[in-house]
Motif scaffolding. Structure first.
Motif, PDB file in Angstrom:
ATOM      1  N   SER A 260       0.764  -1.151  -0.397  1.00  0.00           N
ATOM      2  CA  SER A 260      -0.340   0.292   0.521  1.00  0.00           C
ATOM      3  C   SER A 260       0.684   1.519  -0.634  1.00  0.00           C
ATOM      4  O   SER A 260       1.984   1.281   0.387  1.00  0.00           O
ATOM      5  CB  SER A 260      -1.047  -0.215   2.111  1.00  0.00           C
ATOM      6  N   TYR A 261       0.640   2.585  -0.376  1.00  0.00           N
ATOM      7  CA  TYR A 261       1.005   3.831  -0.485  1.00  0.00           C
ATOM      8  C   TYR A 261      -0.069   4.621  -0.193  1.00  0.00           C
ATOM      9  O   TYR A 261      -1.569   4.638  -0.921  1.00  0.00           O
ATOM     10  CB  TYR A 261       1.582   3.718  -1.552  1.00  0.00           C
ATOM     11  N   PRO A 262       0.768   5.387   0.630  1.00  0.00           N
ATOM     12  CA  PRO A 262       1.993   5.707   1.111  1.00  0.00           C
ATOM     13  C   PRO A 262       2.431   5.279   1.587  1.00  0.00           C
ATOM     14  O   PRO A 262       1.162   4.129   2.559  1.00  0.00           O
ATOM     15  CB  PRO A 262       1.042   7.223   1.287  1.00  0.00           C
ATOM     16  N   MET A 263       3.248   5.049   2.701  1.00  0.00           N
ATOM     17  CA  MET A 263       3.596   4.090   3.490  1.00  0.00           C
ATOM     18  C   MET A 263       3.728   4.884   5.061  1.00  0.00           C
ATOM     19  O   MET A 263       4.274   6.009   4.827  1.00  0.00           O
ATOM     20  CB  MET A 263       4.791   3.344   3.018  1.00  0.00           C
TER      21      MET A 263
ATOM     22  N   ASN B  65       3.932  12.789  -0.051  1.00  0.00           N
ATOM     23  CA  ASN B  65       2.380  12.275  -0.825  1.00  0.00           C
ATOM     24  C   ASN B  65       2.969  11.480  -2.027  1.00  0.00           C
ATOM     25  O   ASN B  65       2.318  11.012  -3.190  1.00  0.00           O
ATOM     26  CB  ASN B  65       1.431  13.174  -1.220  1.00  0.00           C
ATOM     27  N   GLY B  66       4.243  11.635  -2.820  1.00  0.00           N
ATOM     28  CA  GLY B  66       4.445  11.037  -4.270  1.00  0.00           C
ATOM     29  C   GLY B  66       4.104  12.243  -5.050  1.00  0.00           C
ATOM     30  O   GLY B  66       3.079  12.675  -5.150  1.00  0.00           O
TER      31      GLY B  66
ATOM     32  N   LEU C 191       5.131   3.072  -8.842  1.00  0.00           N
ATOM     33  CA  LEU C 191       6.043   4.145  -7.753  1.00  0.00           C
ATOM     34  C   LEU C 191       7.348   3.419  -8.664  1.00  0.00           C
ATOM     35  O   LEU C 191       7.778   2.853  -9.038  1.00  0.00           O
ATOM     36  CB  LEU C 191       5.675   3.276  -6.491  1.00  0.00           C
TER      37      LEU C 191
ATOM     38  N   LEU D 179       9.310   1.843   1.772  1.00  0.00           N
ATOM     39  CA  LEU D 179      10.070   3.053   0.305  1.00  0.00           C
ATOM     40  C   LEU D 179      11.639   2.343   0.374  1.00  0.00           C
ATOM     41  O   LEU D 179      12.089   1.884  -1.049  1.00  0.00           O
ATOM     42  CB  LEU D 179       9.838   4.438   0.319  1.00  0.00           C
TER      43      LEU D 179
ATOM     44  N   VAL E  97       2.001  -0.157  -7.081  1.00  0.00           N
ATOM     45  CA  VAL E  97       1.566  -0.086  -5.766  1.00  0.00           C
ATOM     46  C   VAL E  97      -0.177   0.186  -5.235  1.00  0.00           C
ATOM     47  O   VAL E  97       0.022   0.662  -6.344  1.00  0.00           O
ATOM     48  CB  VAL E  97       2.000   1.177  -4.810  1.00  0.00           C
TER      49      VAL E  97
ATOM     50  N   PRO F 294       8.051   9.733  -5.628  1.00  0.00           N
ATOM     51  CA  PRO F 294       8.326  10.043  -4.099  1.00  0.00           C
ATOM     52  C   PRO F 294       9.408  10.917  -4.130  1.00  0.00           C
ATOM     53  O   PRO F 294      10.697   9.757  -4.274  1.00  0.00           O
ATOM     54  CB  PRO F 294       8.050   8.459  -3.297  1.00  0.00           C
TER      55      PRO F 294
ATOM     56  N   THR G 256      11.564   4.641  -7.770  1.00  0.00           N
ATOM     57  CA  THR G 256      11.926   4.506  -6.710  1.00  0.00           C
ATOM     58  C   THR G 256      13.447   4.988  -6.912  1.00  0.00           C
ATOM     59  O   THR G 256      14.252   5.392  -5.494  1.00  0.00           O
ATOM     60  CB  THR G 256      12.147   3.111  -6.071  1.00  0.00           C
TER      61      THR G 256
END
Length: 402
Positions: free
Chosen positions: A11-14, A289-290, A50, A28, A40, A315, A52
């Motif tokens: 799940s995101y956000p983490m 929140n990216g 997402l 992350l 995600v 993010p 990274t």
């Protein structure tokens, strides 16, 4: 969106790790170590990509084949759409409309214009510190310094009466809160836009030397509507105080918790302070929140194809901790050259107000630590209420003494 994602898609956000308030969530970090792209799962069950790692993040943010328009199908939204006029500023528009509206307010945020604001910013900072020194101890650095400082500056720049600060600060806090109910978010957005529409009309009748006064004649000329002018003011007002306020408070905590770095900060010349602030921006990256996009075409990147209509989240907090770009990335090192960080984003949508944010950070933090050499937390850092519940990371309050 694909419907074949495995149930273990994270799940995101983490959440950040307990006791590690300055570091991105460990989830992350794990995704970054496993590869440059991952799926995600969001609040609505959708599974966007997402990114990274730093290079892939920059590449995507600069790619014209991805859109920031929240109205596009597949956009990885942070929650249910507000609808109506609320919140659709140029921040959520693609070129050429984004560029057309952004150019209307670029001039006050140029390096030359911002440099001319330095004496006024210094005056605000000194007056707030004077009041703190004359007041009781402990003090709340957020309430007494970090929040009013950028609020006063952005109000003066926009032509918003500072007497309205409690109103717009309250509604701004609701809007960046992750747990704010949809109806409350709508209400806050509508009240802020309505307030700024009335201000545009007022500036048309009684113009001043401020941003909202420059937008009023454009409304009269039909270049934009009063709601579009209000939405622009909405973006500048909220972003202009929320982000800087949180950076000032969070930066203060980080330096107080790293005494050797605080010593180096205090001993630095102006150029050294500016370098140190870039490291604080990298290390703390408060965008929580990216940065969100959606692919307009198929995009091949890092051996993966992001299909047209799939969401993309970038993010910056984990990108700014990429060891390939920033050696020993989890260490705060105010002597580091961190100018390549993406705390302000990258590409055409990078933060318009970054020259002002940098000026405010340089003056506020250097003056604070010079004039209050014995500044210290008035509680253990574990008792500081960090903003795990907000999209802009920081602290709700910061008890300090001296």
């Amino acid at each position: 969106m694909t419907d074949s994602a495995p149930t273990e898609t994270p799940s995101y956000p983490m959440r950040r790790a307990e006791g590690c308030p300055f570091d991105p969530p460990p989830g992350l970090k794990a995704l970054q170590e496993s590869g440059p792209l991952a799926r995600v799962r969001l609040w609505d069950g959708s599974t966007p990509w997402l990114a990274t790692r730093y290079e892939e993040q920059r590449s995507l943010l600069a790619d014209p084949r991805i859109s920031v328009d929240i109205r596009n199908p597949g956009y990885p939204s942070t929650g249910p759409a507000l609808g109506g006029d609320a919140g659709i500023s140029f921040l959520f528009m693609d070129d050429p409309e984004h560029n057309r509206l952004r150019r209307m307010v670029t001039q006050p945020f140029t390096l030359r214009s911002v440099k001319a604001m330095a004496p006024a910013v210094q005056k605000v900072v000194d007056e707030l510190i004077d009041a703190m020194l004359a007041g009781p101890k402990p003090a709340d650095l957020v309430r007494d310094f970090a929040l009013p400082m950028p609020s006063l500056v952005i109000c003066d720049l926009l032509g918003v009466p500072y007497s309205s600060h409690e109103f717009f600060q309250e509604h701004s806090e609701r809007l960046v809160g992750r747990d704010t109910a949809l109806e409350d978010r709508k209400s806050s957005a509508e009240q802020l836009v309505g307030f700024l529409v009335r201000l545009v009309h007022q500036k048309a009748a009684e113009p001043g030397d401020d941003v909202m006064s420059t937008l009023a004649p454009r409304v009269a000329a039909g270049e934009l509507t009063d709601v579009e002018a209000a939405q622009t003011g909405f973006l500048l007002l909220v972003a202009g105080h929320e982000t800087t306020a949180n950076m000032l408070a969070l930066g203060t905590v980080a330096l107080l918790e790293h005494p050797e770095q605080l010593k180096a900060y205090r001993e630095a010349d102006e150029e050294g302070v500016e370098r140190a602030n870039e490291e604080l921006l990298r290390y703390l990256t408060i965008s929580h929140n990216g940065r969100r996009r959606v692919a307009l075409e198929d995009i091949e990147i890092a051996g993966t194809v992001i299909r047209k209509g799939e969401g993309v989240i970038v993010p910056s907090d984990i990108g700014n901790r990429d060891a390939e770009v920033f050696p020993d990335p989890d260490a705060l090192n105010v002597g580091r050259d961190a100018r390549r960080h993406m705390a302000f984003g990258f590409g055409v949508h990078q933060c318009l107000g970054q020259p002002l944010a940098r000026l405010e950070m340089r003056i506020a933090l250097s003056t604070l630590f010079r004039r209050m050499p014995d500044l210290a937390l008035a509680c253990d850092v574990s008792q500081v209420p960090f903003k795990h519940d907000a999209t802009i990371y920081g602290v709700h309050e910061l008890p300090v003494t001296w």
